[in-house]
Design a protein around this motif. Structure first.
Motif, PDB file in Angstrom:
ATOM      1  N   SER A   1      -6.898   4.592  -5.314  1.00  0.00           N
ATOM      2  CA  SER A   1      -7.693   3.362  -5.284  1.00  0.00           C
ATOM      3  C   SER A   1      -9.163   3.661  -5.015  1.00  0.00           C
ATOM      4  O   SER A   1      -9.508   4.316  -4.026  1.00  0.00           O
ATOM      5  N   THR A   2     -10.013   3.170  -5.904  1.00  0.00           N
ATOM      6  CA  THR A   2     -11.459   3.173  -5.705  1.00  0.00           C
ATOM      7  C   THR A   2     -11.937   1.733  -5.821  1.00  0.00           C
ATOM      8  O   THR A   2     -11.587   1.041  -6.776  1.00  0.00           O
TER       9      THR A   2
ATOM     10  N   PHE B   1      -3.703   5.017  -1.009  1.00  0.00           N
ATOM     11  CA  PHE B   1      -4.504   5.833  -0.096  1.00  0.00           C
ATOM     12  C   PHE B   1      -4.111   7.304  -0.240  1.00  0.00           C
ATOM     13  O   PHE B   1      -2.972   7.633  -0.611  1.00  0.00           O
TER      14      PHE B   1
ATOM     15  N   LEU C   1     -10.328   4.913  -1.200  1.00  0.00           N
ATOM     16  CA  LEU C   1      -9.530   4.589  -0.012  1.00  0.00           C
ATOM     17  C   LEU C   1      -8.936   5.855   0.572  1.00  0.00           C
ATOM     18  O   LEU C   1      -7.793   6.240   0.298  1.00  0.00           O
ATOM     19  N   THR C   2      -9.749   6.502   1.386  1.00  0.00           N
ATOM     20  CA  THR C   2      -9.384   7.734   2.066  1.00  0.00           C
ATOM     21  C   THR C   2     -10.196   7.828   3.352  1.00  0.00           C
ATOM     22  O   THR C   2     -11.345   7.355   3.394  1.00  0.00           O
TER      23      THR C   2
ATOM     24  N   LEU D   1      -2.557  -0.888  -3.086  1.00  0.00           N
ATOM     25  CA  LEU D   1      -3.647  -0.020  -2.657  1.00  0.00           C
ATOM     26  C   LEU D   1      -3.068   1.375  -2.450  1.00  0.00           C
ATOM     27  O   LEU D   1      -2.069   1.538  -1.746  1.00  0.00           O
TER      28      LEU D   1
ATOM     29  N   ILE E   1     -11.188  -2.869   1.359  1.00  0.00           N
ATOM     30  CA  ILE E   1      -9.848  -3.456   1.341  1.00  0.00           C
ATOM     31  C   ILE E   1      -9.937  -4.974   1.203  1.00  0.00           C
ATOM     32  O   ILE E   1      -9.195  -5.591   0.425  1.00  0.00           O
TER      33      ILE E   1
ATOM     34  N   VAL F   1      -7.470   0.685   9.761  1.00  0.00           N
ATOM     35  CA  VAL F   1      -7.061   0.295   8.406  1.00  0.00           C
ATOM     36  C   VAL F   1      -5.642  -0.259   8.396  1.00  0.00           C
ATOM     37  O   VAL F   1      -5.365  -1.320   7.812  1.00  0.00           O
TER      38      VAL F   1
ATOM     39  N   TYR G   1       0.852  -1.188   0.000  1.00  0.00           N
ATOM     40  CA  TYR G   1       0.000   0.000   0.000  1.00  0.00           C
ATOM     41  C   TYR G   1       0.887   1.237   0.000  1.00  0.00           C
ATOM     42  O   TYR G   1       2.036   1.204   0.477  1.00  0.00           O
TER      43      TYR G   1
ATOM     44  N   ALA H   1     -14.382   1.203   4.467  1.00  0.00           N
ATOM     45  CA  ALA H   1     -13.010   1.065   3.984  1.00  0.00           C
ATOM     46  C   ALA H   1     -12.477  -0.334   4.237  1.00  0.00           C
ATOM     47  O   ALA H   1     -11.817  -0.935   3.369  1.00  0.00           O
TER      48      ALA H   1
END
Length: 323
Positions: A204-205, A270, A243-244, A268, A257, A301, A20, A253
């Motif tokens: 990342s969506t 963020f 991913l926020t 990933l 993931i 997360v 990530y 989230a």
């Protein structure tokens, strides 16, 4: 923006594992609901950056700070960033272009002009040149990664970024459509990285729910029907989850993931805005309770990623992996 050719997609090396990245939009604070202005902003929230770095690094994360012109041209902000860089060799600096606060100012102040990809090519080049050289002068290093503020990317910007020495862009926000204000439409693009004149590493969506395989096209179609997106999300049929920690509950989230990893995602990506580190500067962190939730989101997360064996990737490690 059209989707990339399959041959352009990044095939991450086997020894890269599953990773990530955290890219921080390190910028001035301003009233997001007010008209654009050249100078109606502050930099006080940057004082929270060292503590934020400490908290993320405690989980093993190596954030990259994408700084824009007001940050790069402020001596106090530069000194703060120098200290973080000296303390952690895995931290990196990237560049972020906010056209409305980045000279030269030749364009009108408007929503359309706030997307860098809409600017005349010569003006965009002049702004990017000043931003890049200001960062080099301030920090003694050339930024290798870029983000267009407001995700204001246009396909022709890749070649321009390469000319200035950038190797990676992270401006594409899959599944989002900004055409209503004159911005780009990313609904045809997925979260996988690809090669152009530079490497594009989208934010990342993840689409979750029973109909997630229909993803962005269905989500876009639901936008034309009042309340349809909310109804589908509450029925666990389809949700769009960037991913926020900004505007995304931790439970959503964590589910996203799990879905992404289950479907084979190797990276990933963020992101968040640095003004969210202090209450009152963004719509996402309005008070102390929101800030507690912000950090609880990261704790949950990052704990999940650690349990799943997903390690942090610094910007240098990403660039080494793509070759």
């Amino acid at each position: 923006m059209p989707p990339p050719d399959a041959a352009a997609l990044i095939d991450w090396p086997a020894d890269f594992g599953t990773r990530y990245a955290i890219f921080v939009d390190t910028e001035e604070e301003f009233d997001w609901s007010a008209p654009f202005a050249h100078d109606a902003h502050g930099l006080s929230a940057l004082a929270a950056l060292p503590e934020a770095h400490r908290r993320l690094a405690a989980h093993g994360a190596a954030p990259a700070f994408f700084i824009d012109y007001p940050v790069a041209s402020d001596p106090r902000a530069v000194e703060l960033l120098r200290t973080i860089l000296a303390d952690d060799p895995r931290v990196a600096i990237g560049a972020q272009l906010h056209p409305w606060v980045n000279p030269p100012f030749e364009e009108p102040l408007s929503a359309v002009a706030s997307y860098g990809g809409n600017l005349p090519p010569a003006l965009l080049e002049a702004k990017l040149n000043l931003l890049t050289e200001t960062i080099v002068t301030a920090l003694g290093r050339r930024p290798l990664a870029f983000r267009a503020g407001r995700y204001g990317l246009a396909p022709g910007m890749f070649a321009l970024l390469a000319r200035f020495g950038y190797r990676l862009d992270s401006s594409v926000r899959p599944g989002f459509d900004y055409r209503a204000e004159g911005g780009p439409d990313f609904t045809r693009v997925g979260s996988a990285a690809w090669r152009d004149a530079v490497v594009e590493l989208p934010l990342s969506t993840v689409f979750t729910g029973l109909l997630r395989q229909r993803g962005a096209p269905l989500h876009a179609a639901l936008g034309a029907i009042q309340h349809a997106r909310g109804l589908f999300a509450r029925a666990h049929l389809l949700s769009r989850v960037p991913l926020t920690p900004e505007g995304v509950p931790a439970e959503e989230a964590l589910e996203a993931i799990a879905v992404a990893l289950g479907e084979g995602s190797r990276l990933l990506n963020f992101a968040f805005h640095s003004p969210s580190l202090v209450p009152g500067h963004t719509p996402y962190v309005r008070d102390g309770a929101d800030l507690v939730r912000f950090w609880r989101w990261w704790d949950r997360v990052l704990d999940l990623l650690d349990r799943r064996g997903v390690r942090s990737a610094s910007l240098d490690e990403l660039l080494a992996a793509v070759g």
